[in-house]
Design an enzyme around this catalytic site. Structure first.
Site, PDB file in Angstrom:
ATOM      1  N   GLY A 122       0.775  -1.235   0.000  1.00  0.00           N
ATOM      2  CA  GLY A 122       0.000   0.000   0.000  1.00  0.00           C
ATOM      3  C   GLY A 122       0.809   1.288   0.000  1.00  0.00           C
TER       4      GLY A 122
ATOM      5  N   ASN B 264       1.802   3.027  -2.645  1.00  0.00           N
ATOM      6  CA  ASN B 264       1.183   3.977  -3.593  1.00  0.00           C
ATOM      7  C   ASN B 264      -0.094   4.566  -3.015  1.00  0.00           C
ATOM      8  OD1 ASN B 264       2.492   4.336  -6.352  1.00  0.00           O
ATOM      9  ND2 ASN B 264       2.721   2.137  -6.031  1.00  0.00           N
TER      10      ASN B 264
ATOM     11  N   ASP C  60      -2.493  -4.456 -18.733  1.00  0.00           N
ATOM     12  CA  ASP C  60      -1.378  -3.499 -18.849  1.00  0.00           C
ATOM     13  C   ASP C  60      -1.255  -2.865 -20.234  1.00  0.00           C
ATOM     14  OD1 ASP C  60      -0.721  -4.115 -16.203  1.00  0.00           O
ATOM     15  OD2 ASP C  60       0.690  -5.674 -16.793  1.00  0.00           O
TER      16      ASP C  60
ATOM     17  N   HIS D 229       1.745   0.760 -13.283  1.00  0.00           N
ATOM     18  CA  HIS D 229       2.509  -0.445 -13.626  1.00  0.00           C
ATOM     19  C   HIS D 229       4.001  -0.112 -13.564  1.00  0.00           C
ATOM     20  CE1 HIS D 229       3.269  -4.334 -15.401  1.00  0.00           C
ATOM     21  NE2 HIS D 229       4.126  -3.743 -16.212  1.00  0.00           N
TER      22      HIS D 229
ATOM     23  N   ASN E  99      -4.651   2.444 -13.389  1.00  0.00           N
ATOM     24  CA  ASN E  99      -3.660   1.511 -12.841  1.00  0.00           C
ATOM     25  C   ASN E  99      -2.271   2.126 -12.920  1.00  0.00           C
ATOM     26  OD1 ASN E  99      -2.702  -1.038 -11.851  1.00  0.00           O
ATOM     27  ND2 ASN E  99      -2.006  -1.531 -13.919  1.00  0.00           N
TER      28      ASN E  99
ATOM     29  N   ILE F  53      -6.245 -10.079 -11.840  1.00  0.00           N
ATOM     30  CA  ILE F  53      -6.636  -9.783 -13.216  1.00  0.00           C
ATOM     31  C   ILE F  53      -8.148  -9.617 -13.235  1.00  0.00           C
ATOM     32  CG2 ILE F  53      -6.770 -10.735 -15.551  1.00  0.00           C
ATOM     33  CD1 ILE F  53      -4.075 -12.101 -14.969  1.00  0.00           C
TER      34      ILE F  53
END
Ligand code: GRF
Length: 212
Positions: A12, A14, A141, A105, A103, A88
């Site tokens: 966590g 981010n 992604d 990545h 998102n 996913i």
């Protein structure tokens, strides 16, 4: 003010950087698919509502995604932020939240989709690596890119040292991306491309290992 829900699976960091960023939005809940995600405890210290939807309780991805969507919809968010959410998602789930699902990545997409991005970048000997914030589309992604940060790969990097350098930039660009979205300065347009308004795009080149 826009309402934001954050989805996590573990550490966590981010999520925490977004909670610290004083964003122009209301972060209404943090939801995890794992009850032991450390980020849940962090969220509680910020007074944010938390919920767990354990993926293991569901027979398949589709039924998990239905339960997850029910929990998300209780908070009626405008934006759903995946911050280290390691599941996913089905195409149906992604399409339900078109233009709202974001998102981060840990690679410079479209390079290194999937997992073990830092190990693979080192293996390939690339000199520049980084991270990407993007809108989520059904293919993993691959969604339209909002912002990226590039970092040099150093000659003595390990996967851990490279991951730490990338993570530092993740925390900066994720807050920037969510700020733009909450202020409606960035959005996903009808053609499925990222539209932008109202900000300068200076940018500086990164040369790695660098010039003499
Ligand atoms: C980050 O590197 C993120 O890019 C990836 O998973 C990691 C999550 O870290 N998707 P944290 O839970 O935000 O600390």
């Amino acid at each position: 003010m826009k309402k934001v829900v954050i989805l996590i699976s573990s550490r966590g960091s981010n999520m925490q950087s977004l909670l610290n960023a004083k964003l122009p939005c209301r972060i209404t809940a943090v939801i995890s698919n794992r009850a032991d995600a450390q980020g849940l405890e962090i969220a509680k210290t910020y007074g944010i509502a938390t919920a767990v939807v354990p993926h293991k309780n569901y027979a398949d991805r589709a039924s998990f995604d239905v339960a997850l969507a029910e929990e998300i919809d209780r908070h009626a968010p405008d934006v759903i932020v995946l911050a280290g959410f390691m599941r996913i998602l089905t195409a149906g789930f992604v399409e339900r939240y078109r233009g709202k699902l974001i998102n981060i990545h840990p690679s410079l997409l479209p390079a290194y989709t999937g997992i073990n991005t830092h190990e693979r970048a080192l293996q390939d000997g690339v000199k520049i690596h980084g991270c990407t914030v993007h809108f989520v589309t059904p293919t993993l992604d691959v969604g339209p890119i909002i912002i990226q940060a590039a970092v040099p790969v150093l000659h003595d990097d390990t996967a851990d040292s490279l991951a730490a350098r990338v993570l530092h930039e993740e925390h900066r660009i994720y807050a920037q991306a969510i700020r733009w979205i909450c202020l409606e300065q960035v959005w996903l347009n009808k053609e499925g491309r990222v539209a932008i308004s109202c900000f300068e795009q200076p940018g500086t080149p990164l040369i790695s290992p660098g010039l003499d």
